[in-house]
Design an enzyme around this catalytic site. Structure first.
Site, PDB file in Angstrom:
ATOM      1  CG  HIS A 156      -2.033  -1.011   1.111  1.00  0.00           C
ATOM      2  ND1 HIS A 156      -3.333  -0.673   0.817  1.00  0.00           N
ATOM      3  CD2 HIS A 156      -2.027  -2.362   1.260  1.00  0.00           C
ATOM      4  CE1 HIS A 156      -4.079  -1.772   0.789  1.00  0.00           C
ATOM      5  NE2 HIS A 156      -3.315  -2.803   1.060  1.00  0.00           N
ATOM      6  CG  ASP A 368       0.486   8.935   0.616  1.00  0.00           C
ATOM      7  OD1 ASP A 368       0.595   7.801   1.086  1.00  0.00           O
ATOM      8  OD2 ASP A 368      -0.253   9.811   1.101  1.00  0.00           O
TER       9      ASP A 368
END
Length: 480
Positions: A156, A368
């Site tokens: 992730h 991110d």
């Protein structure tokens, strides 16, 4: 039909309408509750002594199987190697990496122990989907325990460039462990390229692009597949939450307090990877360069606490409190506070309604994996009068949300300029940008993400008995 077994570090206590959870928890739960199956992982409990026991709870189609961690395991596996070593390295902050070989040993030990706890719960035809950086050695441990089921892994967070990953001393062991999975999933093509670059240039392996869009990887005596699978959201569900909350007390309070001023909205976990200090300073630069915006716009930053027992997170909280106080002290007036810095958590429905009430979504992480806040912000908007998304080029979401104003979070002037453009953007342009982004979100929602990954994992043949031993996989020591 095969069961889906989800394995993640934390089995989040998700409840409908409850506090907002992180991207992993929301994505996993939304995927699992449609298909049914089991979610296995840490309960969040830290025990001072004793032998942790698995707790099993049935909630509709989902079985939750959770187990606590002993204090030493929590300190070494979670606080230590996962979050003091891997998290900063994978977010390109090699300067913050803290490595202790005992923590790495604890990380391997806990992965092996968790794998042993799962083995008795498995059936021969189960499909296992492991999530995130805490569990990189998990498939290797299952193979050593004799499990031959299909096992996929999804990361992730970003996968770093080779020269950054080399800052983690056991980098080779980590990548070799990843090669025990049958399918590796990354958020973006750049993350996949970074992994393939390591395989070729550091591990001496080979990669081959296949006709089905996947990449074949041969390394460490293993053959596996890898691909990019950008995680999504359910945009229409978020839009309904936002509309339902429009008349709620939080939104009414916000509007009453602002007296018609525009709102720039940010929601992030309190983390150094999110670029919060840089964001505050860019807003300050906007007020410097555009005095006409003073007393006409307020910036609301919601930053729930996270990992509060780690020094790096204590430091970022102190820095943010100092920056917001300094900027407010410089610009505030008796009837206007430039920055509202809120250090608490809100329910998902409240956040969706606040997104809908704001004029600019300000999402500027330094690095991110995806950043679902960006996608949730777009989803929550009123199509007739949508807000503008200002988005970091280093968020995985920037690969898809091209209707956003894409910025470099290290460019203070550039971010200030983007805020000014967003605040002044005419409604027709806002509508067009929002329409394009919403279409993309509907096309690649969380069900599509899950179905693509599971389809590709189903194409991979089960590991043959003895394959792990032939590849040199050996059992890891269990937790004491």
């Amino acid at each position: 039909m095969s069961r889906l077994i989800i394995v993640s570090n934390r089995v989040a206590p998700i409840s409908e309408g409850g506090p907002a959870a992180g991207g992993l928890a929301v994505g996993v739960y939304d995927a699992l509750k449609e298909t049914g199956g089991m979610w296995f992982g840490w309960s969040g409990d830290v025990l001072s002594s004793g032998q942790p026991q698995i707790a099993v709870e049935e909630r509709g189609p989902v079985t939750f199987a959770t187990i606590g961690l002993l204090r030493r395991d929590y300190d070494q596996y979670y606080r230590g190697f996962s979050n003091a070593t891997l998290w900063p390295a994978f977010h390109y902050r090699a300067d913050l990496v803290q490595y202790d070989r005992h923590d790495f040993e604890g990380y391997r030990r806990v992965n092996a122990w968790l794998a042993q706890q799962l083995v008795p719960l498995l059936r021969d035809d189960d499909v296992i989907w492991v999530h995130d950086y805490h569990l990189i050695p998990f498939a290797q441990a299952l193979r050593a325990a004799g499990v031959h089921n299909r096992i996929g892994f999804f990361l992730h967070i970003p996968f770093p460039a080779s020269q950054v990953l080399l800052a983690v001393p056991p980098h080779r062991e980590l990548v070799e462990a990843l090669c025990s999975f049958d399918l590796l999933g990354f958020q973006t093509k750049p993350d996949l390229r970074a992994f393939c670059d390591y395989i070729v240039n550091e591990a001496g392996g080979s990669v081959e692009r296949l006709d089905d869009g996947l990449t074949r990887i041969d390394a460490f005596g293993q053959t596996l597949r890898a691909g990019d699978y950008p995680i999504g959201v359910y945009p229409d569900e978020i839009a309904e939450l936002a509309k339902a909350g429009e008349r709620g007390k939080p939104v009414r309070t916000l509007k009453a307090t602002l007296h018609g001023r525009k709102v720039i909205m940010s929601v992030d976990r309190l983390d150094y990877s999110k670029g919060l200090v840089e964001r505050f300073r860019a807003f300050e630069r906007l007020l410097d360069q555009a005095p006409s915006q003073r007393n006409r716009v307020s910036f609301v930053q919601i930053a729930p606490p996270t990992r509060a027992d780690l020094h790096a997170y204590q430091d970022i909280r102190l820095r943010l409190e100092a920056e917001s106080g300094r900027i407010n002290g410089r610009f505030a007036e008796l009837d206007w506070t430039p920055i509202w810095y809120i250090h608490r958590q809100y329910e998902r429905a409240v956040l969706a309604a606040l997104f809908r009430a704001s004029h600019v979504g300000y999402v500027t992480p330094l690095r991110d994996g995806m950043n679902l806040v960006a996608k949730e912000y777009v989803s929550a908007q009123d199509p007739d009068d949508p807000g503008v998304l200002v988005l970091s080029c280093f968020a995985g979401a920037a690969q898809e949300l091209t209707g956003a104003l894409i910025v470099n979070p290290f460019d203070t002037d550039g971010m200030a300029d983007a805020l000014a453009v967003a605040l002044a953007m005419p409604v027709a342009e806002r509508q067009a940008r929002h329409r394009d982004m919403l279409a993309q979100l509907r096309q690649n929602n969380v069900s599509v993400w899950r179905d693509r990954f599971m389809r590709d994992l189903s194409r991979v043949g089960k590991r043959e008995a003895g394959a792990s031993a032939a590849a040199g996989v050996v059992p890891m020591p269990l937790a004491d």
